[in-house]
Write an enzyme that holds these catalytic residues in place. Structure first.
Site, PDB file in Angstrom:
ATOM      1  N   LYS A 115      -5.379  13.972 -15.798  1.00  0.00           N
ATOM      2  CA  LYS A 115      -5.493  14.942 -16.884  1.00  0.00           C
ATOM      3  C   LYS A 115      -4.265  14.850 -17.793  1.00  0.00           C
ATOM      4  CE  LYS A 115      -9.243  15.775 -14.768  1.00  0.00           C
ATOM      5  NZ  LYS A 115      -9.438  16.741 -13.699  1.00  0.00           N
ATOM      6  N   TYR A 153     -12.076  23.464  -7.875  1.00  0.00           N
ATOM      7  CA  TYR A 153     -12.738  22.310  -8.489  1.00  0.00           C
ATOM      8  C   TYR A 153     -13.901  21.894  -7.566  1.00  0.00           C
ATOM      9  CZ  TYR A 153     -12.803  17.377 -10.096  1.00  0.00           C
ATOM     10  OH  TYR A 153     -13.150  16.157 -10.569  1.00  0.00           O
ATOM     11  N   ASP A 183      -3.805  23.495  -6.010  1.00  0.00           N
ATOM     12  CA  ASP A 183      -4.182  22.546  -7.060  1.00  0.00           C
ATOM     13  C   ASP A 183      -3.506  23.038  -8.345  1.00  0.00           C
ATOM     14  OD1 ASP A 183      -5.396  21.097  -9.122  1.00  0.00           O
ATOM     15  OD2 ASP A 183      -7.281  20.890  -8.020  1.00  0.00           O
ATOM     16  N   ARG A 208       0.814  -1.220   0.000  1.00  0.00           N
ATOM     17  CA  ARG A 208       0.000   0.000   0.000  1.00  0.00           C
ATOM     18  C   ARG A 208       0.845   1.268   0.000  1.00  0.00           C
ATOM     19  NH1 ARG A 208      -2.068   1.038   4.967  1.00  0.00           N
ATOM     20  NH2 ARG A 208      -2.893  -1.048   5.116  1.00  0.00           N
TER      21      ARG A 208
HETATM   22  C1  LIG Z   1     -10.196  16.632 -12.504  1.00  0.00           C
HETATM   23  C2  LIG Z   1      -9.647  17.523 -11.477  1.00  0.00           C
HETATM   24  C3  LIG Z   1      -9.402  17.068 -10.181  1.00  0.00           C
HETATM   25  C4  LIG Z   1      -9.787  15.680  -9.717  1.00  0.00           C
HETATM   26  O1  LIG Z   1      -9.100  14.697 -10.376  1.00  0.00           O
HETATM   27  P1  LIG Z   1      -9.658  13.190 -10.520  1.00  0.00           P
HETATM   28  O2  LIG Z   1      -8.439  12.464 -10.917  1.00  0.00           O
HETATM   29  O3  LIG Z   1     -10.731  13.239 -11.570  1.00  0.00           O
HETATM   30  O4  LIG Z   1     -10.197  12.791  -9.193  1.00  0.00           O
HETATM   31  C5  LIG Z   1      -8.819  17.946  -9.281  1.00  0.00           C
HETATM   32  N1  LIG Z   1      -8.519  19.208  -9.632  1.00  0.00           N
HETATM   33  C6  LIG Z   1      -8.752  19.686 -10.866  1.00  0.00           C
HETATM   34  C7  LIG Z   1      -8.372  21.073 -11.195  1.00  0.00           C
HETATM   35  C8  LIG Z   1      -9.331  18.859 -11.828  1.00  0.00           C
HETATM   36  O5  LIG Z   1      -9.591  19.345 -13.032  1.00  0.00           O
END
Ligand SMILES: *Cc1c(COP(=O)(O)O)cnc(C)c1O
Length: 394
Positions: A210, A112, A185, A59
């Site tokens: 992404k 987000y 973020d 883990r």
């Molecule tokens: C998509 C996204 C997330 C979350 O990511 P996941 O992998 O889909 O959980 C967090 N922050 C931003 C800016 C995003 O676009």
């Protein structure tokens, strides 16, 4: 190899590889593991002291996890990184690591949506209060919102959907004066274009789903930390039971190799299409920090080394939601769906209802586009179909 002085593209190719350790194979292998065996109880007890840095239990990471995590940390200028199952797991773990009952968080209104839902629907139940501040606040304007119990300043720059840039260095400097942990973020910029730690951030979170994975076929999150914040976040991730799956780690490491060339292409396509869209009479505004008329353009030029392929635009005020949906429904190359950063283009209506508390937006319809790797001319022709459908409604 000492990669620190190499150019970014070169570093993305060479970070986290050790062919000599793996029979000459170019890529680190994909390890699958729950149990790690030790030669003796003494060796097991020795490993326990360093449970987060050596193979100890599946883990907490395998050699392929550690290689990917170190690549991410080195590329962004952080100390160490922690891979978890999704971007959402990354941001909730990062926040939860630094708060307890009675604490207060300042979260950007541009966050987000699930970040906000976590603060509202989860942390609130544990007695942690959140104030949402408009994303474009200056440090002077944010200062009065700080309380003695404020423990976290959460930033996202540019904002999700509305794409405002934040003055990250100024806000982080203010937070530092008050011993507040800053979490950014940094998904849009990736470790390629925004060195979060040079801007003063304590913890940077990424949805590797992404651009890093980049092919719409896997999900992964990464939390990158300073030396001071690392263990606290790693312990929280371990206590929540987070784990990053080996295939996802492998694909993310592979994604890093081509990230600079994909992003360059996607940013170029975005620029071409923003230029074309901005000249359409139906359009009121382009929302992207890499667009020269955007209010965040100067901050983006100062703090980032490049753009991405994700931007939004606002239609003129006379268009309704019906027009907006007709536009999107008419597109054939742009898919309709969540997420972004893949090799294929996506379009989404922007709905701000319930996800912005303290920022006023005019009620123009907005559309978000994620550039894929298609040819920009084909994408432009596709968007022409959207405008034709919108105009057909009159
Ligand atoms: C998509 C996204 C997330 C979350 O990511 P996941 O992998 O889909 O959980 C967090 N922050 C931003 C800016 C995003 O676009």
């Amino acid at each position: 190899m000492d990669t620190e002085n190499l150019q970014p593209e070169t570093r993305f190719v060479h970070e986290g590889r050790a062919p000599q350790d793996y029979a000459g194979m170019v890529n680190p292998p994909l390890f699958r593991a729950s149990t790690v065996l030790f030669p003796s109880v003494a060796a097991m007890m020795e490993a326990e002291k360093n449970w987060h840095a050596v193979p100890y239990y599946g883990r907490h990471g395998t050699p392929s996890t550690f290689a990917f995590e170190q690549s991410m940390a080195d590329l962004e200028g952080g100390y160490r990184a922690i891979a978890v199952s999704s971007g959402t797991a990354a941001l909730t773990t990062a926040i939860a690591a630094f708060v307890k009952a009675g604490d207060h968080i300042l979260t950007t209104d541009g966050a987000y949506a699930p970040t906000r839902k976590f603060c509202e629907n989860f942390l609130q139940r544990f007695g942690v209060e959140t104030t949402y501040y408009p994303p474009t606040l200056s440090a002077e304007e944010l200062a009065p919102l700080i309380r003695p119990n404020t423990k976290v300043l959460f930033l996202e720059s540019p904002s999700s959907l509305t794409m405002e840039m934040q003055d990250v260095p100024a806000l982080c400097a203010l937070a530092k004066q008050h011993k507040i942990t800053t979490i950014l973020d940094n998904t849009w910029s990736t470790p390629l274009h925004c060195k979060a730690f040079a801007l003063g951030v304590d913890v940077s979170v990424h949805s590797a789903t992404k651009y890093i994975l980049g092919h719409s076929d896997a999900m992964l999150g990464v939390i990158t930390t300073t030396e001071n914040t690392y263990l606290r976040v790693k312990q929280a991730a371990a206590l929540f039971g987070h784990h990053a799956a080996p295939e996802e780690i492998y694909l993310a490491q592979r994604g890093l190799r081509t990230l600079p060339v994909r992003l360059k292409q996607q940013a170029e396509t975005a620029f071409t299409l923003m230029t074309w869209i901005s000249q359409r009479a139906e359009v009121a505004q382009i929302l992207s920090p890499s667009w020269q008329e955007d209010v965040g353009f100067a901050l983006w030029q100062r703090d980032c080394t490049g753009g991405a392929g994700l931007f939004s635009f606002a239609l003129q005020p006379q268009y309704t939601q019906q027009h907006c949906h007709a536009f999107i429904d008419a597109l054939q190359l742009f898919g309709i769906g969540f997420s972004w950063g893949g090799y294929e283009s996506l379009a989404l209506p922007v709905n701000l209802q319930g996800i912005r508390a303290n920022t006023a937006y005019p009620d123009n319809q907005r559309i978000r586009l994620s550039m894929g790797l298609e040819n920009a001319i084909d994408l432009q022709h596709d968007l022409e179909k959207g405008f034709a459908a919108l105009n057909a409604l009159s």
